[in-house]
Design a protein around this motif. Structure first.
Motif, PDB file in Angstrom:
ATOM      1  N   ALA A 356      -1.886   0.142   0.758  1.00 15.63           N
ATOM      2  CA  ALA A 356      -0.489  -0.050   1.105  1.00 15.63           C
ATOM      3  C   ALA A 356      -0.151  -1.528   1.177  1.00 15.63           C
ATOM      4  N   TYR A 400       8.496  -2.762  -1.591  1.00 14.41           N
ATOM      5  CA  TYR A 400       7.902  -1.456  -1.853  1.00 14.41           C
ATOM      6  C   TYR A 400       8.580  -0.897  -3.089  1.00 14.41           C
ATOM      7  N   LEU A 405       7.627   7.576  -0.027  1.00 11.67           N
ATOM      8  CA  LEU A 405       6.546   7.010   0.787  1.00 11.67           C
ATOM      9  C   LEU A 405       6.069   8.033   1.800  1.00 11.67           C
TER      10      LEU A 405
END
Length: 466
Positions: A356, A400, A405
């Motif tokens: 991540a 991102y 997610l």
């Protein structure tokens, strides 16, 4: 198809195995480098008896060299737990829960013999004398999972020869394993406190929180504990001389093996050979936030091979192939096995999730309804987080690039459901997120995940009230 071996009662005959699907001797031994034996329990009931607490369990075995495939070693069905091979690999020690006894049976079968009262924690051979011992837990404390206030060892061939080795703090029945010299044991003392203890009755060294601890049976001092996701091992190098808490440690993912498909796994255990481990999976059918308890006929025995530095797995082989529920394995590999040099590792059916990004702030919409488990569902855990899949509405801070997610938020603390646990479908939440793996304090906490988006990185929601 042929049955896996002789049975006492056709009404409870073990399920049929497909001989064409069984790994052939060359396949197993090409993977391990030598003769390999595995033992485990098989639930002939509804497939949910993951710990041998019921009365429809048989002890099963497989030998890479005898051509017999999967076969019963202890029958008729009973309440059997934690089968283990002796250090020479020619006998099996197990617990009979009906009378709380430790029993032993020859690999080729025959009537079991009673060794002692209690629960078998580990087998070990003294390298100086070749005497084989079984370490037995007694003084059960009534905890979940069960723990024992005292550990004695018994000579397997002279079980009346008994020595106290530990009684400083209770240790769990699972996860007790010894180093080659017998002076170090990996343990849960007790769950969820994971660490190593010096024998006899020496120092306790806590190293983290988790379950299914294991210690390499060589002189490396490598120790692991299993995380609350039931997907990763945290391996700790205890032989570095570092200050407590500063030992080198790293994470090894074990649920990306072909056939596991990213679902939870359980029963991880180091084999007698430090390059190999065993586990069970995949767990796909349980509900209420605990798929492990659901067991299932699709749960099989796997063997994994560590890379030489133990920082990754360089190969897997599925040892059992059947329509039965197989649990609680132990694997023995010829100590003289020449471990093959691994070729290129095939890409797993479900790749390990990507790392991540660092901290991000997002607005995101709940993609789908997720059932909220109850405190009973997560027992014996006292705390739990829930993974929710979101559609990204806006990235406010950081970067991102995906449109979806996964983020975990707290739902239960100290067995009490939180008011902020519920996140209805289509509700929008502003969240400050960090990589879940960056929060070591979460390793031993129960993480409930129903999403099949194993390709996405996992975040931790820093604000449970978002």
């Amino acid at each position: 198809p042929v049955t896996t071996g002789p049975v006492t009662d056709p009404a409870v005959a073990p399920p049929v195995a497909d001989p064409d699907a069984l790994p052939a001797r060359p396949a197993i031994e090409a993977f391990t480098g030598g003769r390999t034996r595995a033992v485990w329990i098989r639930d002939l009931g509804d497939g949910t008896d993951i710990l041998g607490l019921g009365d429809q369990v048989v002890v099963m075995g497989l030998d890479s060299a005898d051509g017999r495939g999967e076969r019963p070693i202890v029958e008729p069905p009973g309440s059997y737990a934690k089968p283990q091979l002796t250090p020479r690999g020619d006998r099996v020690v197990y617990n009979d829960r009906r009378d709380d006894s430790v029993r032993i049976v020859a690999w080729d079968g025959g009537p079991p013999a009673r060794l002692a009262n209690g629960f078998p924690l580990a087998t070990w051979s003294d390298p100086a004398t070749d005497i084989e011992w079984v370490y037995v837990g007694s003084d059960a404390r009534g905890t979940e999972p069960e723990s024992y206030g005292a550990v004695h060892r018994h000579q397997i061939d002279d079980p009346n020869h008994r020595e106290l080795v530990w009684d400083k703090r209770a240790v769990s029945g699972d996860g007790f394993q010894l180093s080659r010299d017998g002076r170090l044991a990996g343990a849960l003392a007790r769950w969820p406190d994971a660490g190593v203890l010096e024998l006899p009755n020496g120092e306790w060294r806590p190293l983290g929180e988790g379950c299914w601890t294991s210690l390499a049976g060589d002189d490396s001092g490598l120790f692991w504990y299993f995380d609350g996701q039931h997907r990763n091992l945290t391996i700790v190098d205890t032989d570095t001389g570092a200050d407590a808490g500063d030992e080198p440690r790293w994470t090894v993912n074990i649920n990306s093996a072909p056939g596991i498909d990213g679902f939870e796994v359980w029963h991880p255990r180091w084999s007698n050979h430090a390059r190999f481990l065993t586990m069970t999976g995949p767990y796909t059918v349980g509900g209420g936030g605990n798929k492990i308890r659901g067991g299932g006929q699709g749960v099989e025995i796997y063997v994994g091979r560590f890379a030489p530095d133990h920082r990754s797995i360089d190969g897997w082989i599925q040892v059992t192939h059947n329509d039965a529920a197989d649990f609680y394995p132990d694997v023995w590999i010829d100590p003289d096995a020449e471990v093959p040099v691994a070729g290129p590792l095939p890409a797993p059916a479900t790749p390990a999730p990507p790392a991540a990004a660092t901290r991000i702030v997002v607005e995101a919409r709940v993609h789908s309804e997720v059932p909220i488990p109850t405190p009973r569902d997560i027992a014996p855990y006292r705390h739990a987080l829930l993974v929710v899949e979101y559609d990204v509405v806006d990235v406010i801070e950081g970067r991102y690039d995906e449109s979806t997610l996964l983020a975990a938020h707290w739902i239960i603390r100290d067995t009490v459901p939180l008011d902020t646990a519920e996140r209805p479908v289509d509700s929008v939440h502003r969240m400050t997120l960090e990589p879940y793996a960056a929060h070591r304090e979460l390793e031993g906490e129960r993480l409930v995940m129903d999403s099949d988006r194993f390709d996405l990185p996992l975040f931790y929601d820093l604000d449970p009230g978002s």
